[in-house]
Design an enzyme around this catalytic site. Structure first.
Site, PDB file in Angstrom:
ATOM      1  N   SER A  98      37.827 -94.672 -42.738  1.00 53.27           N
ATOM      2  CA  SER A  98      38.129 -93.330 -42.041  1.00 53.27           C
ATOM      3  C   SER A  98      37.735 -91.988 -43.083  1.00 53.27           C
ATOM      4  CB  SER A  98      39.625 -93.021 -41.966  1.00 53.27           C
ATOM      5  OG  SER A  98      40.298 -92.918 -42.835  1.00 53.27           O
ATOM      6  N   LYS A  99      37.412 -90.980 -42.423  1.00 52.55           N
ATOM      7  CA  LYS A  99      37.223 -89.714 -43.327  1.00 52.55           C
ATOM      8  C   LYS A  99      38.043 -89.546 -44.388  1.00 52.55           C
ATOM      9  CE  LYS A  99      35.770 -85.783 -41.470  1.00 52.55           C
ATOM     10  NZ  LYS A  99      35.582 -84.900 -40.638  1.00 52.55           N
ATOM     11  N   ARG A 100      39.434 -89.928 -44.500  1.00 49.00           N
ATOM     12  CA  ARG A 100      40.319 -90.003 -45.492  1.00 49.00           C
ATOM     13  C   ARG A 100      40.423 -90.864 -46.619  1.00 49.00           C
ATOM     14  NH1 ARG A 100      42.879 -88.930 -40.670  1.00 49.00           N
ATOM     15  NH2 ARG A 100      43.279 -91.217 -40.324  1.00 49.00           N
TER      16      ARG A 100
END
Length: 499
Positions: free
Chosen positions: A265-267
């Site tokens: 994920s982007k996180r």
């Protein structure tokens, strides 16, 4: 209902349409790469479009980061920001009147309708459907409201969203990666295309832009697969309204998995493109690795150029199974690309890491000639360009870095005697003899006098001169450092041992 295909009458046009929210991530780059390679492989058009209809999350800073990232990666786009094109503007925020016009025509033609259901009502009905074992998508409650029902909702002060009316029929299409897929009506229900405040949703604006920009192939992540039958139905409606000429073909790229077998994920820290850029990955190395996340040039070949990828890229070779992001493999591939650089190109590429804020030495202490002399040794050993700083700092710092672990590891009992002998043999070499082969012979002879092989004998010398137990080849390093500075550092180490 089967989707129309562009056929040979329509030249290949693909698009990359990120949102300017936060830093670009590697999954996004992989999508851009596959679209770009497909366009270049087929002599088509690569359209770069900005999805910036979410005013609460989009930012000008992120927009500029996107453009900067695309330039750094070496992507050239045929239409889009800074380039223009026949379908401008290429920022969705500048096309809002168009989306409103299409929504009104969909409503007028009965292809869409106003939905007054509240969030609470929708949740309650979904939960009831799940409890009864039925599909939990939208149940069509507002599909055929009477004028009286609409008036009653209005009187309550409800503001409706706009929903697209899905056809009550099965939708089948051939995914370019996954083959033929079929979706039944109960699993693809009516969906929102305009918010209650009048703002158009992604589900409306992207198909409109794709239709008007005549995008023939949509290559995107697997997470968007479930929305495809809805978009196919919308394309059919747009064709009826004269906005579209065909339904594009779709190919859904495999998930990129991170730690713990979870979708990256982007996180996730390792997802940020800036991480790789800041560490000194070469664009060619990073793109080479990302291309392997779902595709391969050949079963026995991992290293290739982007030109070679373009020449071979075929969607039939994209693997639909999830691809795991392996940082060590990414680093190894990048290291191969560094080794393939022309020596002058390597020196130039290292530039940012030889200056502030990366370099710990004063600018006036940097010696370009010394760096160029040691660069061939460094080029075969660094994994990412940022490695260069620690590898060559001994050349440009007034004295070597202090690393207690390295000192304690190298300076064993008897190291002072060995260093004294080595220092004498090194000092016996004049400037004309200060060459790597002579330096090696001197340290080897010193080791032999103390019953040590070269590996053990050179460790105290290395730490005295560079501060670390590992680094570039020692004797080539001493040659570049020079006689005077080498002997001074050995003297300083002896003084420390005697203290």
């Amino acid at each position: 209902m089967a989707n129309a295909t562009p056929g040979t009458g329509f030249p290949v046009r693909v698009r990359f349409c990120p949102s300017p929210t936060g830093n670009p991530h590697v999954g996004l780059v992989r999508t851009a790469l596959f679209n770009w390679a497909y366009a270049r492989r087929h002599g088509g058009t690569f359209v770069f479009r900005i999805e910036d209809t979410d005013a609460a999350r989009d930012s000008q800073e992120s927009y500029e980061q996107l453009l900067d990232a695309m330039r750094w990666l070496g992507f050239d786009w045929d239409e889009g920001p800074e380039v223009g094109g026949p379908h401008a503007p290429y920022r969705q925020s500048q096309r809002m009147d168009l989306y409103r016009d299409v929504a009104e025509k969909l409503l007028a033609g009965g292809r869409a309708y106003h939905c007054y259901c509240t969030t609470e009502e929708l949740t309650e009905r979904r939960e009831a459907a799940r409890a009864a074992g039925r599909p939990s998508g939208y149940d069509g409650h507002c599909r055929d409201l009477t004028a009286e029902q609409v008036a009653a909702y209005r009187a309550e002060g409800r503001e409706p969203i706009v929903r697209f009316r899905m056809p009550d029929e099965t939708i089948t299409f051939v995914d370019l990666v996954r083959g033929e897929l079929t979706f039944t009506p109960e699993n693809v229900t009516d969906y929102g295309i305009v918010r209650a405040n009048g703002a158009p949703l992604y589900t409306l604006v992207n198909p409109i832009d794709d239709a008007l920009m005549e995008i023939t192939h949509i290559l995107r992540g697997e997470d968007l697969l479930s929305s495809t039958p809805r978009q196919i139905a919308l394309y059919q409606a747009l064709m009826d309204l004269g906005y579209a000429k065909f339904v594009p073909e779709f190919g859904h790229l495999p998930y990129v998995m991170g730690e713990g077998n979870k979708k990256l994920s982007k996180r996730d820290p390792q997802a940020s493109l800036n991480l790789y850029r800041d560490r000194g990955f070469l664009p060619a190395g990073l793109l080479n690795y990302l291309s392997l996340l779902g595709w391969s040039l050949a079963p026995d070949r991992d290293i290739f150029t982007m030109d070679e990828m373009v020449a071979a890229f075929d969607l039939t070779n994209v693997n639909p199974n999830p691809a795991r992001f392996d940082l060590k493999k990414a680093e190894a591939i990048n290291a191969d690309h560094i080794r393939q650089l022309d020596p002058k190109a390597f020196v130039e590429a290292c530039g940012p890491w030889l200056r502030a804020p990366h370099a710990p030495w004063a600018p006036e202490d940097f010696d370009p000639a010394a760096f160029e002399a040691i660069a061939p040794q460094a080029q075969t050993r660094v994994t990412v360009l940022s490695d260069i700083t620690a590898n060559v700092d001994f050349l440009f710092l007034p004295e070597p870095v202090w690393d207690e672990t390295s000192w304690n590891k190298a300076m064993k009992e008897g190291s002072d005697a060995l260093l004294t002998t080595a220092r004498a043999k090194l000092a016996a070499l004049g400037d004309d003899a200060w060459r790597a082969d002579e330096l090696k012979a001197a340290v080897l002879a010193a080791g032999e006098e103390h019953g040590l092989k070269l590996g053990k004998a050179q460790a105290p010398v290395r730490v005295s001169v560079t501060g670390r137990t590992v680094g570039l080849p020692l004797f080539e390093s001493l040659e570049v450092l020079g006689r005077e500075r080498t002997l001074a550092r050995v003297d300083a180490a002896l003084a420390r041992l005697a203290a």
